[in-house]
Design a protein around this motif. Structure first.
Motif, mmCIF file in Angstrom:
data_model
loop_
_atom_site.group_PDB
_atom_site.id
_atom_site.type_symbol
_atom_site.label_atom_id
_atom_site.label_comp_id
_atom_site.label_asym_id
_atom_site.label_seq_id
_atom_site.Cartn_x
_atom_site.Cartn_y
_atom_site.Cartn_z
ATOM 1 N N VAL A 1 13.345 32.044 -4.229
ATOM 2 C CA VAL A 1 14.419 32.331 -3.274
ATOM 3 C C VAL A 1 14.599 33.838 -3.136
ATOM 4 C CG1 VAL A 1 16.855 32.015 -2.728
ATOM 5 C CG2 VAL A 1 15.586 30.183 -3.883
ATOM 6 N N THR A 2 14.523 34.311 -1.889
ATOM 7 C CA THR A 2 14.880 35.689 -1.568
ATOM 8 C C THR A 2 16.137 35.634 -0.711
ATOM 9 O OG1 THR A 2 12.561 36.409 -1.587
ATOM 10 C CG2 THR A 2 14.147 37.820 -0.459
ATOM 11 N N GLY A 3 17.251 36.117 -1.256
ATOM 12 C CA GLY A 3 18.524 36.017 -0.527
ATOM 13 C C GLY A 3 18.967 34.569 -0.436
ATOM 14 N N ALA A 4 19.208 34.077 0.795
ATOM 15 C CA ALA A 4 19.519 32.670 1.075
ATOM 16 C C ALA A 4 20.563 32.106 0.106
ATOM 17 C CB ALA A 4 18.242 31.831 1.054
ATOM 18 N N VAL A 5 21.805 32.431 0.355
ATOM 19 C CA VAL A 5 22.890 32.061 -0.554
ATOM 20 C C VAL A 5 23.354 30.624 -0.311
ATOM 21 C CG1 VAL A 5 23.670 34.445 -0.755
ATOM 22 C CG2 VAL A 5 24.650 32.973 1.021
ATOM 23 N N LYS A 6 24.101 30.099 -1.263
ATOM 24 C CA LYS A 6 24.631 28.740 -1.211
ATOM 25 C C LYS A 6 25.610 28.584 -0.044
ATOM 26 C CE LYS A 6 26.794 25.451 -4.413
ATOM 27 N NZ LYS A 6 27.217 25.274 -5.832
ATOM 28 N N ASP B 1 22.012 29.445 3.059
ATOM 29 C CA ASP B 1 22.330 30.223 4.248
ATOM 30 C C ASP B 1 21.446 31.465 4.287
ATOM 31 O OD1 ASP B 1 23.507 31.242 6.493
ATOM 32 O OD2 ASP B 1 25.521 31.397 5.666
ATOM 33 N N PHE B 2 20.697 31.623 5.373
ATOM 34 C CA PHE B 2 19.735 32.711 5.546
ATOM 35 C C PHE B 2 20.342 33.794 6.439
ATOM 36 C CE2 PHE B 2 17.547 28.930 4.381
ATOM 37 C CZ PHE B 2 16.437 29.309 3.645
ATOM 38 N N ASP B 3 20.038 35.062 6.132
ATOM 39 C CA ASP B 3 20.723 36.173 6.794
ATOM 40 C C ASP B 3 20.060 36.661 8.073
ATOM 41 O OD1 ASP B 3 18.509 37.591 5.888
ATOM 42 O OD2 ASP B 3 19.653 39.003 4.636
#
Length: 226
Positions: A208-213, A4-6
């Motif tokens: 990976v920069t950020g982008a959580v599960k 999931d990207f912010d």
């Protein structure tokens, strides 16, 4: 799971593997669900400071809700979008095929495996420069603030033009591993369990920069051998 990207600064950078440099013909597929739609929801790109490059996104200066594909040519970029407006909160399979052997060619754009009408916003001109200096990035269009806001999964790139039937199978939920596997040159399922993420076809690692599960969409994977 997915990633999931912010929409602010998240991305996954796979570098510039040789198998993805300067592809004359290309097919791309990715599953996306947007928390919001704004200018440039970056999906997959190989774009930046180099003389050539491309990016696949949703939303552009022409229309904020339409799938969009651009390629960089020395004298002028080629811009096209699909004649369909997407909505936030809906899961989509988004695809594009493009033959860069001629400035006369437009990309074919797909939503859930269905080919859409395309509007050419700008005709490419000149020669096509090299994109070898640009990283392959998921979640960013490689320029400005064009960041994805929402989850992405099941990215795939082929070095051939997939047929309409093959795109339709992707739209039905089949894994890229089941579609023309001998021509599949990039496939990060984006499961979200490991960092870096893995391109399981090319063996490339994505920083990976950020982008959580996040929750992964339902996908039909190859049957495991007994």
């Amino acid at each position: 799971m997915a990633r999931d990207f912010d929409g602010v600064d998240d991305q996954i950078d796979f570098g510039s593997p040789a198998a993805l440099d300067d592809l004359i013909v290309i097919s791309i597929s990715i599953r996306a669900k947007f928390d919001a739609l704004s200018l440039g929801e970056g999906l997959v790109s190989k774009y930046g400071a180099g003389a050539g490059g491309w990016f696949f996104s949703v939303g552009s200066v022409y229309d904020l809700e339409r799938p969009f594909f651009t390629t960089k040519w020395v004298a002028g970029a080629g811009d096209c979008d699909a004649n369909i407006d997407l909505v936030a909160g809906t899961q989509y399979q988004l695809g594009v095929t493009y033959d860069a052997s001629s400035t006369a060619n437009d990309p074919a754009l797909y939503v859930d495996g269905v080919s859409q009408g395309v509007t050419e916003r700008q005709t490419p001109s000149g020669t096509r420069g090299s994109d070898a200096a640009n990283s392959l990035i998921v979640g960013w269009a490689g320029t400005g603030a064009f960041r994805c806001d929402g989850p992405l999964a099941e990215g795939g790139i082929w070095d051939v033009i997939l047929t309409a039937d093959e795109m339709n199978a992707l739209g039905d939920g089949y894994s890229p591993l089941l579609i023309r596997p001998t021509s599949l040159v990039f496939y990060p399922p984006l499961i979200g369990n490991y960092s870096p993420e893995i391109d399981v076809v090319g063996g490339n690692l994505g920083t990976v920069t950020g982008a959580v599960k996040a929750t992964h969409p339902r996908v039909y994977y190859p049957r495991r051998a007994a």
